[in-house]
Design an enzyme around this catalytic site. Structure first.
Site, PDB file in Angstrom:
ATOM      1  N   GLU A   1       0.943  -1.202  -0.020  1.00 32.65           N
ATOM      2  CA  GLU A   1       0.132   0.168   0.079  1.00 32.65           C
ATOM      3  C   GLU A   1       0.788   1.343  -0.010  1.00 32.65           C
ATOM      4  O   GLU A   1       0.743   2.112  -0.652  1.00 32.65           O
ATOM      5  CB  GLU A   1      -0.839   0.196   1.086  1.00 32.65           C
ATOM      6  CG  GLU A   1      -2.149  -0.909   1.022  1.00 32.65           C
ATOM      7  CD  GLU A   1      -1.634  -2.273   1.585  1.00 32.65           C
ATOM      8  OE1 GLU A   1      -0.638  -2.616   1.900  1.00 32.65           O
ATOM      9  OE2 GLU A   1      -2.437  -3.410   0.950  1.00 32.65           O
TER      10      GLU A   1
ATOM     11  N   HIS B   1     -11.198  -3.999   9.238  1.00 34.76           N
ATOM     12  CA  HIS B   1     -11.813  -4.041   8.087  1.00 34.76           C
ATOM     13  C   HIS B   1     -13.065  -3.028   7.984  1.00 34.76           C
ATOM     14  O   HIS B   1     -13.939  -3.249   7.003  1.00 34.76           O
ATOM     15  CB  HIS B   1     -12.211  -5.206   7.385  1.00 34.76           C
ATOM     16  CG  HIS B   1     -10.864  -6.032   7.045  1.00 34.76           C
ATOM     17  ND1 HIS B   1     -10.015  -6.714   7.938  1.00 34.76           N
ATOM     18  CD2 HIS B   1     -10.407  -6.458   5.793  1.00 34.76           C
ATOM     19  CE1 HIS B   1      -9.006  -7.297   7.222  1.00 34.76           C
ATOM     20  NE2 HIS B   1      -9.117  -7.108   5.922  1.00 34.76           N
TER      21      HIS B   1
HETATM   22  C1  LIG Z   1      -2.415  -4.285   4.272  1.00 30.97           C
HETATM   23  C2  LIG Z   1      -3.379  -5.167   3.549  1.00 30.97           C
HETATM   24  N1  LIG Z   1      -3.751  -5.168   2.235  1.00 30.97           N
HETATM   25  C3  LIG Z   1      -4.588  -6.006   1.793  1.00 30.97           C
HETATM   26  C4  LIG Z   1      -5.271  -6.720   2.398  1.00 30.97           C
HETATM   27  C5  LIG Z   1      -6.330  -7.497   1.796  1.00 30.97           C
HETATM   28  N2  LIG Z   1      -5.938  -8.746   1.719  1.00 30.97           N
HETATM   29  C6  LIG Z   1      -6.134  -9.824   2.687  1.00 30.97           C
HETATM   30  S1  LIG Z   1      -5.506 -11.352   2.431  1.00 30.97           S
HETATM   31  C7  LIG Z   1      -4.588 -10.557   1.112  1.00 30.97           C
HETATM   32  C8  LIG Z   1      -3.795 -11.588   0.276  1.00 30.97           C
HETATM   33  C9  LIG Z   1      -2.551 -12.115   1.267  1.00 30.97           C
HETATM   34  O1  LIG Z   1      -1.910 -12.922   0.418  1.00 30.97           O
HETATM   35  P1  LIG Z   1      -0.781 -13.791   1.026  1.00 30.97           P
HETATM   36  O2  LIG Z   1       0.066 -13.149   1.929  1.00 30.97           O
HETATM   37  O3  LIG Z   1      -0.063 -14.592   0.240  1.00 30.97           O
HETATM   38  O4  LIG Z   1      -1.815 -14.878   2.155  1.00 30.97           O
HETATM   39  P2  LIG Z   1      -2.669 -16.011   1.719  1.00 30.97           P
HETATM   40  O5  LIG Z   1      -4.037 -15.177   1.726  1.00 30.97           O
HETATM   41  O6  LIG Z   1      -2.383 -16.496   0.606  1.00 30.97           O
HETATM   42  O7  LIG Z   1      -2.667 -17.033   2.724  1.00 30.97           O
HETATM   43  C10 LIG Z   1      -5.124  -9.332   0.673  1.00 30.97           C
HETATM   44  C11 LIG Z   1      -4.569  -8.803  -0.383  1.00 30.97           C
HETATM   45  C12 LIG Z   1      -5.172  -6.758   3.790  1.00 30.97           C
HETATM   46  N3  LIG Z   1      -5.918  -7.472   4.511  1.00 30.97           N
HETATM   47  N4  LIG Z   1      -4.251  -5.994   4.359  1.00 30.97           N
END
Ligand SMILES: Cc1ncc(C[n+]2csc(CCOP(=O)(O)OP(=O)(O)O)c2C)c(N)n1
Ligand SMILES: [Mg+2]
Lengths: 332, 344
Positions: free
Chosen positions: A64, A133
């Site tokens: 971000e 959220h």
């Molecule tokens: C700072 C932030 N940016 C975006 C999100 C939205 N978001 C939640 S999980 C996710 C994907 C995360 O990917 P990863 O770290 O690979 O974990 P996974 O979901 O694959 O276990 C996103 C974009 C968030 N919760 N927090």
């Protein structure tokens, strides 16, 4: 305006505005997390990637601060980015670029540059997504000179204000309540704009002015309908923009009704309601007041997960009705 | 190498067996299997309750990633701490939480681990060292470093495990956290559960290095890559990293290559990956099936014994859901509880 008008949803209206802006101007690009094939966490960008390609509908990594900064840098040098935060809460990670950079760059450089940047923030509670959220952080950004901060409440307004924002030379922050995305309303086809600095009287009334933002506009209108049945005539003002605030519209309304309730979802203290109240207290409308000003805002808590607690944490229609009844009866 | 599993099929061949079979007692090996089943059935149960409208909000399921959570936690003791992620049910159970209190949390009840205030995305059990899942991607990384700083300053002997996803490795917090852990030689283990995607974005599209573990070099710590769907590999890497941390030699970055079967969260059209890819992982690389096959192959358990484990897990799940349903809702009066430690 003679363009045909259809009923579309708030999120469709945003998508349509972005598509129009992109068609009209090569410099407009979209940036954000999972806005490409995924279509955005709330399906706002939808299939735009198929239409405009992944060079203009850019999935960023989960970065971000960096992403916002890239958007600032692109804006200052000739692109017109529309940057989507997946949830407004994640803007906390990007505050540096929004507050210290985008908002001040023009001023610090003595007017040598502009930052024509649009940022979109899905905001608010009601989805059971809990404390990280569900926040309504618009007042944070409203506190920063150099930014424009808007909260469109209807599909019509979000399209027109987004198009105005893209055309605006300065950074415009758009807070979109997540529960509004599926709401439908009449929206003209084609290009039109809605000013970024004008409130709108949604319902005229004599007895009490209810100044509301975003989803609270709809709750206020619902309350006004019930109040009308009891002989209380409420005027409902959709503030639409919190920076700048349309003083004239609010002051004129309070001078007419002599009573004011502010309704907003952000935490009650040090928020939009405080600003409106102070503005009235400082204005010629002060002498017209027949009752104390009331603020209905979010509770002084994070947003809880449990659905009943979550509802209790933000103003609901009965709260507005009670407040208006109290004022109209001359009691607090 | 104390406490090797007793029921080895072929006497004398134990030294060739994978790590966990040399390291742990039979009972511990079966307990690990039980917990992997518990994680999966917990999530299937939660998913079902969600579909039936009994649970609101959203949730992120780690089905398919059980070996990573379990393998990492095997060398940990109760006092060791973890920070977890939005996909954190597995970490919570592997670290020792009770499923009934997790279900209660999902149902928003007072008996839940967060008194109904947190839900799935904030599940935590501080009593078993879980400092909490996190709604913010990368949010737990610096916090884990802080916990490790406490461990070092107060000489508690604890190690801290920081779980995060592949997507988190592109947050500034990741880089800042790893750097500080390294310069201060803190007892923290960074565990990247690389399931190939951050939401819809593949690591190939989001990340400039081929492996997240490659980034360890930039922070002068070991970067270890393991098959995250093979329990023994994960546990072995964790064991080494834990020993290194306890010795005072500083952090390690472990990358568990794994896969999530379900969509990112409740809503996901899976437009960013193919059905073939999902099927391949589910049929050919399932962590639980692979572990069970080994347990049988090495003569540690019979298929009847495995069946009995599954049965007992199912009972615990059913009882957990009943407990959650029967538990009381929080009172609205408590809305402002715990905003501050000292109530006004
Ligand atoms: C700072 C932030 N940016 C975006 C999100 C939205 N978001 C939640 S999980 C996710 C994907 C995360 O990917 P990863 O770290 O690979 O974990 P996974 O979901 O694959 O276990 C996103 C974009 C968030 N919760 N927090
Ligand atoms: Mg991932």
């Amino acid at each position: 305006m003679n363009a045909p008008v259809r009923e579309i949803s708030y999120s469709q209206a945003i998508q349509e505005a972005m598509a129009i802006a992109m068609e009209a101007d090569e410099r407009v690009i979209l940036m954000g997390e999972d806005i490409g094939v995924y279509g955005g966490a709330f399906q706002v960008t939808g299939d735009l990637v198929d239409r405009f390609g992944s060079d203009r509908v850019m999935d960023t990594p989960i970065s971000e601060l960096g992403g916002a900064g890239v958007a600032v840098g692109a804006a200052v040098t000739g692109l017109r980015p529309i940057f989507e935060f997946q949830f407004s809460d994640f803007a906390a990670l990007a505050m540096e670029q929004i507050v210290n950079q985008a908002a001040k760059m023009r001023y610090m450089l003595g007017g040598a540059v502009s930052v024509p940047l649009v940022m979109r923030f899905p905001a608010g509670s009601g989805t059971g997504a809990a404390a990280q959220h569900s926040q309504s952080l618009e007042a944070w950004l409203g506190h920063v000179p150099g930014l424009k901060v808007i909260q469109p409440a209807t599909p019509h307004d979000v399209k027109g204000m987004l198009l105005a924002a893209v055309a605006d030379p300065d950074p415009v922050m758009i807070f979109e309540h997540k529960l509004l995305y599926k709401m439908k309303g009449p929206v003209p086809e084609g290009h039109y704009t809605v000013p970024l600095d004008k409130a709108e009287v949604r319902r005229e009334g004599r007895d009490v002015s209810i100044v509301a933002t975003s989803i609270m506009v709809h709750k206020a209108l619902e309350a006004a309908e019930v109040l009308a049945g009891e002989g209380i005539s409420a005027e409902v003002i959709d503030l639409r923009s919190i920076r700048p605030i349309d003083r004239e519209t609010v002051i004129a309304s309070v001078m007419k009704t002599s009573r004011l309730i502010c309704v907003y979802e952000g935490v009650k203290t040090l928020g939009v309601g405080a600003e409106i109240s102070a503005m009235i207290a400082e204005s010629e409308a002060f002498d017209y007041l027949d009752a104390p000003i009331l603020r209905l805002g979010g509770s002084e808590t994070p947003i809880p997960y449990n659905p009943e607690l979550e509802k209790a944490a933000v103003p609901q229609v009965p709260d507005i009705i009670d407040a208006a009844r109290g004022l109209a009866r001359g009691v607090r | 190498m104390s406490g090797r599993a007793q029921a080895m099929q072929v006497e004398g061949e134990t030294s060739n067996l994978p790590f966990i079979y040399r390291q742990y007692e039979r009972e511990q090996l079966l307990d690990a299997l039980r917990k992997m089943h518990l994680i999966r059935r917990f999530e299937e149960g939660a998913e079902e309750c969600y579909m039936r409208g009994l649970i609101h909000g959203t949730m992120h399921l780690s089905i398919g990633q059980e070996a990573s959570a379990m393998g990492i936690c095997m060398p940990l003791v109760n006092e060791d701490q973890i920070t977890s992620t939005h996909r954190g049910h597995g970490h919570c159970i592997a670290k020792g939480a009770e499923v009934k209190r997790m279900f209660a949390e999902f149902f928003g009840k007072t008996t839940g681990y967060c008194a109904g205030r947190g839900g799935s995305m904030h599940i935590a059990d501080v009593s078993t060292g879980n400092l909490g899942a996190n709604g913010i991607v990368g949010g737990g990384l610096p916090i884990a470093v802080g916990a490790a700083l406490t461990a070092k300053r107060l000489r508690t002997g604890k190690v801290v495990v920081c779980f995060f996803g592949d997507g988190a490795n592109n947050e500034g917090a990741f880089h800042e956290a790893l750097n500080m852990a390294a310069i201060w030689k803190l007892p923290v283990i960074f565990v990247c559960e690389n399931n190939g995607y951050g939401m819809s974005t593949s690591t190939a599209r989001s990340t400039a290095v081929a492996n997240v573990a490659d980034r360890a070099a930039a922070y002068s710590m070991p970067g270890v890559i393991v098959d995250g769907n093979v329990l023994s590999e994960v546990a072995e890497a964790s064991h080494e990293a834990v020993e290194r941390a306890r010795r005072g030699d500083g952090p390690t970055l472990i990358e568990c290559k794994t896969y999530r079967y379900r969509g990112h969260s409740k809503s996901d059209r899976n437009r960013y990956r193919t059905k073939d890819e999902i099927d391949d992982w589910m049929t050919n690389r399932d962590p639980i099936k692979r572990y069970e096959a080994q347990l049988i192959e090495f003569g540690i358990a019979t298929s009847d014994e495995l069946e009995a484990i599954r049965g007992s897990v199912q009972q615990e799940i059913d009882a957990g859901i009943e407990f959650a349903k029967a538990s009381p809702m929080p009172s609205i009066d408590g809305l402002a509880d715990n905003v501050y430690t000292l109530e006004a």
